[in-house]
Design an enzyme around this catalytic site. Structure first.
Site, PDB file in Angstrom:
ATOM      1  N   ASN A 186       0.864  -1.188   0.000  1.00  0.00           N
ATOM      2  CA  ASN A 186       0.000   0.000   0.000  1.00  0.00           C
ATOM      3  C   ASN A 186       0.904   1.243   0.000  1.00  0.00           C
ATOM      4  O   ASN A 186       1.714   1.425   0.913  1.00  0.00           O
ATOM      5  CB  ASN A 186      -0.883  -0.048   1.257  1.00  0.00           C
ATOM      6  N   HIS A 192       0.975   6.333   1.743  1.00  0.00           N
ATOM      7  CA  HIS A 192       1.711   7.331   2.520  1.00  0.00           C
ATOM      8  C   HIS A 192       2.870   7.974   1.772  1.00  0.00           C
ATOM      9  O   HIS A 192       3.461   8.933   2.253  1.00  0.00           O
ATOM     10  CB  HIS A 192       2.120   6.751   3.875  1.00  0.00           C
ATOM     11  N   HIS A 227      -5.504   3.762  -1.864  1.00  0.00           N
ATOM     12  CA  HIS A 227      -6.840   4.071  -1.340  1.00  0.00           C
ATOM     13  C   HIS A 227      -7.215   5.473  -1.799  1.00  0.00           C
ATOM     14  O   HIS A 227      -6.585   6.450  -1.388  1.00  0.00           O
ATOM     15  CB  HIS A 227      -6.772   3.995   0.194  1.00  0.00           C
ATOM     16  N   ARG A 248      -9.413   8.089  -1.104  1.00  0.00           N
ATOM     17  CA  ARG A 248     -10.380   8.481  -0.069  1.00  0.00           C
ATOM     18  C   ARG A 248     -11.292   9.569  -0.587  1.00  0.00           C
ATOM     19  O   ARG A 248     -10.903  10.356  -1.454  1.00  0.00           O
ATOM     20  CB  ARG A 248      -9.641   8.962   1.184  1.00  0.00           C
ATOM     21  N   ARG A 305      -7.205  12.877   0.771  1.00  0.00           N
ATOM     22  CA  ARG A 305      -6.117  13.361   1.642  1.00  0.00           C
ATOM     23  C   ARG A 305      -4.743  12.870   1.194  1.00  0.00           C
ATOM     24  O   ARG A 305      -3.744  13.464   1.525  1.00  0.00           O
ATOM     25  CB  ARG A 305      -6.359  12.995   3.095  1.00  0.00           C
ATOM     26  N   GLU A 347      -8.446   0.606  -3.120  1.00  0.00           N
ATOM     27  CA  GLU A 347      -9.195   0.578  -1.871  1.00  0.00           C
ATOM     28  C   GLU A 347     -10.174   1.735  -1.909  1.00  0.00           C
ATOM     29  O   GLU A 347      -9.803   2.846  -2.330  1.00  0.00           O
ATOM     30  CB  GLU A 347      -8.192   0.799  -0.737  1.00  0.00           C
ATOM     31  N   THR A 362      -6.673   6.679  10.040  1.00  0.00           N
ATOM     32  CA  THR A 362      -6.547   5.612   9.055  1.00  0.00           C
ATOM     33  C   THR A 362      -7.796   4.744   9.193  1.00  0.00           C
ATOM     34  O   THR A 362      -8.627   5.003  10.063  1.00  0.00           O
ATOM     35  CB  THR A 362      -5.247   4.797   9.296  1.00  0.00           C
ATOM     36  N   THR A 363      -7.939   3.719   8.346  1.00  0.00           N
ATOM     37  CA  THR A 363      -9.118   2.863   8.441  1.00  0.00           C
ATOM     38  C   THR A 363      -9.132   2.205   9.818  1.00  0.00           C
ATOM     39  O   THR A 363      -8.199   1.497  10.174  1.00  0.00           O
ATOM     40  CB  THR A 363      -9.054   1.775   7.340  1.00  0.00           C
ATOM     41  N   GLU A 396     -10.566  -9.402   3.352  1.00  0.00           N
ATOM     42  CA  GLU A 396      -9.290  -9.013   3.973  1.00  0.00           C
ATOM     43  C   GLU A 396      -9.579  -8.815   5.448  1.00  0.00           C
ATOM     44  O   GLU A 396     -10.403  -7.965   5.818  1.00  0.00           O
ATOM     45  CB  GLU A 396      -8.745  -7.725   3.347  1.00  0.00           C
ATOM     46  N   HIS A 440      -3.263  -4.376   7.923  1.00  0.00           N
ATOM     47  CA  HIS A 440      -3.380  -3.202   8.792  1.00  0.00           C
ATOM     48  C   HIS A 440      -2.451  -3.332   9.989  1.00  0.00           C
ATOM     49  O   HIS A 440      -2.541  -4.277  10.752  1.00  0.00           O
ATOM     50  CB  HIS A 440      -4.809  -2.941   9.292  1.00  0.00           C
TER      51      HIS A 440
HETATM   52  N1  PXP Z   1      -5.633  -2.861   4.356  1.00  0.00           N
HETATM   53  C1  PXP Z   1      -6.550  -1.872   4.425  1.00  0.00           C
HETATM   54  C2  PXP Z   1      -7.958  -2.196   4.049  1.00  0.00           C
HETATM   55  C3  PXP Z   1      -6.197  -0.556   4.817  1.00  0.00           C
HETATM   56  O1  PXP Z   1      -7.107   0.400   4.873  1.00  0.00           O
HETATM   57  C4  PXP Z   1      -4.837  -0.298   5.093  1.00  0.00           C
HETATM   58  C5  PXP Z   1      -4.418   1.100   5.464  1.00  0.00           C
HETATM   59  O2  PXP Z   1      -4.670   1.965   4.448  1.00  0.00           O
HETATM   60  C6  PXP Z   1      -3.922  -1.355   4.988  1.00  0.00           C
HETATM   61  C7  PXP Z   1      -4.345  -2.629   4.648  1.00  0.00           C
HETATM   62  C8  PXP Z   1      -2.479  -1.154   5.257  1.00  0.00           C
HETATM   63  O3  PXP Z   1      -2.299  -0.829   6.592  1.00  0.00           O
HETATM   64  P1  PXP Z   1      -0.883  -0.272   7.071  1.00  0.00           P
HETATM   65  O4  PXP Z   1      -0.659   1.006   6.335  1.00  0.00           O
HETATM   66  O5  PXP Z   1      -1.074  -0.082   8.540  1.00  0.00           O
HETATM   67  O6  PXP Z   1       0.120  -1.314   6.720  1.00  0.00           O
END
Ligand code: PXP
Length: 253
Positions: free
Chosen positions: A7, A10, A43, A45, A49, A70, A100-101, A151, A190
Site C-alpha cells: 500500500n 503514505h 486508497h 479516499r 487526503r 481501496e 486511518t481505516t 481481507e 493493517h
Molecule cells: N488494508 C486496508 C484495508 C487498509 O485500509 C490499510 C491502510 O490503508 C492497509 C491494509 C495497510 O495498513 P498499514 O498502512 O497499517 O500497513
C-alpha cells in the site's frame, strides 16, 4: 507462499504535505514491483487526503501485478472503479475524522448496499475484497454478497500488547479457517510490521498481505526496494508447517 501487496498511500501523504510533486507514488509502485511485490494498493479516499484521481489513473495503467483500489462503498468510487478497472476493489469503511481505516466494514448491517456494489463491480470483471473484522457473522454476510475475497483487519492484533495478542491471533485463525471452508480467499492487513507479521504467517489460509505504513516508514532509511525485499524475505522464510509439527517426532528433523 503468500503474496505481498504494498500500500503506497503514505508516499502520497508525504507529497500532499507540501502540495507539490514529490515524492511520486508512481516511483514507489515501480520500485515495489521491481523488488518483487505481487501488487500495489492505493486508497482513493473521499476527502482525497493522499491519493489523487490522477494517481489512480496512472497506477491503473502502469502497475504490472495486481492493482488494488481501496475505496468506500459509495457511488462516486464505484463510478471511478468502473472506469479504471483495477484488478481488485477493496471495500472499506471510511470516516473523515479517522487517521486511518479504524475497523472492518459493517457488512451484515448494510447487506443490501454492500451486495449491490459488490455485484456491480464483479459484473465489470473486477475482483471484490471486503475488509472486515475477523468475526464469523461478518464473514458469513461477506460470503453472501458474492465477494471473492475478504481481507481481515489485523489492526486490533497489531495494536494489542504482546501478552494480549494470542486471543486476536486465534480469532484470525478461526475466521481464516471458516473463510476457507466457505470458499473465500483470505487476505490480511493493517498495522503489520517486520516485528508482528511472523506469528500470522502460521495461518496457512492467508494468501495475501496488504502492508503500507511500516514499509513506507522503513523505506525512508533503507530505500523502497530494500524495505519491500525485507518484508518479502520474512514472508518467504521457510517455516515448519503445522502438518510437520503435528507429525510424530520421528518424522521431524
Ligand atoms: N488494508 C486496508 C484495508 C487498509 O485500509 C490499510 C491502510 O490503508 C492497509 C491494509 C495497510 O495498513 P498499514 O498502512 O497499517 O500497513
Amino acid at each position: 507462499m503468500p503474496k505481498l501487496c504494498v500500500n503506497i498511500d503514505h508516499v502520497a501523504t508525504l507529497r500532499q504535505a507540501r502540495g507539490g510533486v514529490e515524492p511520486e507514488p508512481l516511483w514507489a509502485a515501480m520500485l515495489a514491483e521491481k523488488a518483487g511485490a505481487h501488487g500495489i494498493i492505493a486508497h482513493l479516499r473521499e476527502d482525497r487526503r493522499h491519493m489523487q484521481d490522477e494517481d489512480m489513473r496512472i497506477l491503473s495503467k502502469v502497475v504490472q501485478g495486481r492493482f488494488n483500489m481501496e475505496m468506500a462503498a459509495v457511488e462516486e468510487m464505484v463510478e471511478i472503479a468502473m472506469e479504471l478497472k483495477p484488478t481488485v476493489c477493496t471495500l472499506v469503511p471510511e470516516r473523515r475524522q479517522e487517521l486511518t481505516t479504524e475497523g472492518g466494514l459493517e457488512v451484515k448491517g448494510n447487506f443490501e448496499a454492500v451486495r449491490n456494489i459488490t455485484q456491480t463491480l464483479i459484473a465489470a470483471g473486477i475482483e471484490v475484497s471486503l475488509f472486515i473484522d475477523p468475526e464469523p457473522e461478518q464473514l458469513r454476510a461477506a460470503h453472501l454478497t458474492g465477494a471473492q475475497t475478504v481481507e481481515f483487519h489485523t489492526g486490533t492484533y497489531a495494536n494489542a500488547a504482546a501478552a494480549g495478542q494470542a486471543k486476536h491471533l486465534t480469532a484470525l485463525q478461526d475466521s481464516a479457517r471458516l473463510a476457507s471452508k466457505l470458499g473465500i480467499k483470505v487476505a490480511a492487513g493493517h498495522g503489520l510490521t517486520l516485528r508482528n507479521l511472523e506469528p500470522l504467517l502460521q495461518i496457512e489460509e492467508i494468501e495475501e498481505y496488504s502492508i503500507g505504513h511500516s514499509i513506507v516508514a522503513r523505506a525512508l532509511f533503507v530505500g523502497f526496494e530494500t524495505a519491500v525485499k525485507e518484508m518479502l524475505e520474512l514472508i518467504n522464510r521457510p517455516r515448519i508447517s503445522k502438518a510437520a509439527l503435528a507429525a510424530p517426532p520421528s518424522y521431524r528433523f
